[in-house]
Design a protein around this motif. Structure first.
Motif, PDB file in Angstrom:
ATOM      1  N   ALA A   1       0.816  -1.217   0.000  1.00  0.00           N
ATOM      2  CA  ALA A   1       0.000   0.000   0.000  1.00  0.00           C
ATOM      3  C   ALA A   1       0.851   1.268   0.000  1.00  0.00           C
ATOM      4  O   ALA A   1       0.581   2.201  -0.758  1.00  0.00           O
TER       5      ALA A   1
ATOM      6  N   LYS B   1       2.419   1.802  -3.419  1.00  0.00           N
ATOM      7  CA  LYS B   1       1.376   2.254  -4.352  1.00  0.00           C
ATOM      8  C   LYS B   1       0.989   3.705  -4.079  1.00  0.00           C
ATOM      9  O   LYS B   1       0.752   4.467  -5.019  1.00  0.00           O
ATOM     10  N   ASP B   2       0.926   4.082  -2.787  1.00  0.00           N
ATOM     11  CA  ASP B   2       0.581   5.461  -2.440  1.00  0.00           C
ATOM     12  C   ASP B   2       1.620   6.442  -2.974  1.00  0.00           C
ATOM     13  O   ASP B   2       1.271   7.464  -3.577  1.00  0.00           O
TER      14      ASP B   2
ATOM     15  N   ALA C   1       1.398   6.708  -6.589  1.00  0.00           N
ATOM     16  CA  ALA C   1       0.204   7.479  -6.944  1.00  0.00           C
ATOM     17  C   ALA C   1       0.498   8.978  -6.824  1.00  0.00           C
ATOM     18  O   ALA C   1       0.086   9.757  -7.690  1.00  0.00           O
TER      19      ALA C   1
ATOM     20  N   LEU D   1      -7.976   8.000 -11.000  1.00  0.00           N
ATOM     21  CA  LEU D   1      -7.886   6.802 -10.172  1.00  0.00           C
ATOM     22  C   LEU D   1      -6.850   6.980  -9.062  1.00  0.00           C
ATOM     23  O   LEU D   1      -7.124   6.730  -7.884  1.00  0.00           O
ATOM     24  N   ARG D   2      -5.667   7.435  -9.420  1.00  0.00           N
ATOM     25  CA  ARG D   2      -4.613   7.613  -8.417  1.00  0.00           C
ATOM     26  C   ARG D   2      -4.892   8.824  -7.528  1.00  0.00           C
ATOM     27  O   ARG D   2      -4.541   8.826  -6.348  1.00  0.00           O
TER      28      ARG D   2
ATOM     29  N   ARG E   1      -7.853   9.743  -6.511  1.00  0.00           N
ATOM     30  CA  ARG E   1      -8.796   9.249  -5.502  1.00  0.00           C
ATOM     31  C   ARG E   1      -8.054   8.459  -4.417  1.00  0.00           C
ATOM     32  O   ARG E   1      -8.440   8.486  -3.260  1.00  0.00           O
ATOM     33  N   ARG E   2      -6.997   7.772  -4.805  1.00  0.00           N
ATOM     34  CA  ARG E   2      -6.235   6.968  -3.840  1.00  0.00           C
ATOM     35  C   ARG E   2      -5.544   7.836  -2.794  1.00  0.00           C
ATOM     36  O   ARG E   2      -5.490   7.488  -1.623  1.00  0.00           O
ATOM     37  N   ILE E   3      -5.005   8.988  -3.207  1.00  0.00           N
ATOM     38  CA  ILE E   3      -4.158   9.775  -2.301  1.00  0.00           C
ATOM     39  C   ILE E   3      -4.814  11.011  -1.708  1.00  0.00           C
ATOM     40  O   ILE E   3      -4.218  11.653  -0.860  1.00  0.00           O
TER      41      ILE E   3
ATOM     42  N   GLN F   1     -14.928  10.137   1.718  1.00  0.00           N
ATOM     43  CA  GLN F   1     -15.393   9.498   0.485  1.00  0.00           C
ATOM     44  C   GLN F   1     -16.625  10.201  -0.082  1.00  0.00           C
ATOM     45  O   GLN F   1     -16.775  10.321  -1.289  1.00  0.00           O
TER      46      GLN F   1
END
Length: 171
Positions: free
Chosen positions: A14, A17-18, A21, A33-34, A36-38, A48
């Protein structure tokens, strides 16, 4: 010989990936997409529900999610979180401005600190967080390897991200 069952590959972790991102969004802010991840990593009090409202606005107005975040004060449904969303995009813009003048390894260190990711892990100060911080720092060795192998081309953030995409696809 030993066999490890259930271990995670380096690029599947994780924290790795963070950080990838973050680098991807700096390189290309339209990467929803990325983004939204960070957006809330580390915690920035952007939930959210806020992200979903912003995504709805982006879809309706034919904008990118990043553009909606950047102009959050223009959209009434985002009023309560607009200051935090704009602060996030200002931080990304600051990083983007610094990229051309900074060697990639130092830029990565800067992103780790400026994003608040590394300080948040240091603040937790438990075994798991220290391991995650080591993985975040280990990603820098991938950058150094990329720079060593970048023969004939000018090394860049997008070149590094392209190479990492190949690693993760091969894995």
């Amino acid at each position: 010989p030993y066999k490890i069952y259930g271990g995670l590959k380096f690029f599947d972790r994780a924290e790795v990936k963070d950080m990838l991102a973050y680098l991807s969004v700096i390189n290309n802010p339209t990467d929803d997409l990325r983004l939204r991840r960070i957006i809330n990593v580390p915690a920035r009090k952007i939930g959210q529900t806020t992200v979903d409202k912003a995504q709805l606005i982006a879809t309706e107005q034919s904008l990118t999610l990043y553009d909606v975040f950047r102009q959050a004060d223009r959209f009434p449904p985002l009023k309560s979180a607009s200051a935090r969303l704009i602060a996030f995009t200002d931080m990304i813009e600051e990083m983007r401005r610094r990229l051309p003048d900074c060697p990639l390894p130092e830029f990565y260190d800067y992103v780790c600190e400026r994003s608040g990711y590394a300080p948040a892990l240091r603040e937790k100060d438990d075994v798991e967080s220290r391991g995650r911080l080591e993985n975040v720092q280990e990603l820098k060795s991938s950058i150094l390897t990329y720079l060593e192998n970048a023969e004939g081309t000018e090394p860049s953030l997008s070149g590094f991200l392209d190479e990492i995409a190949l690693y993760t696809d091969l894995d």
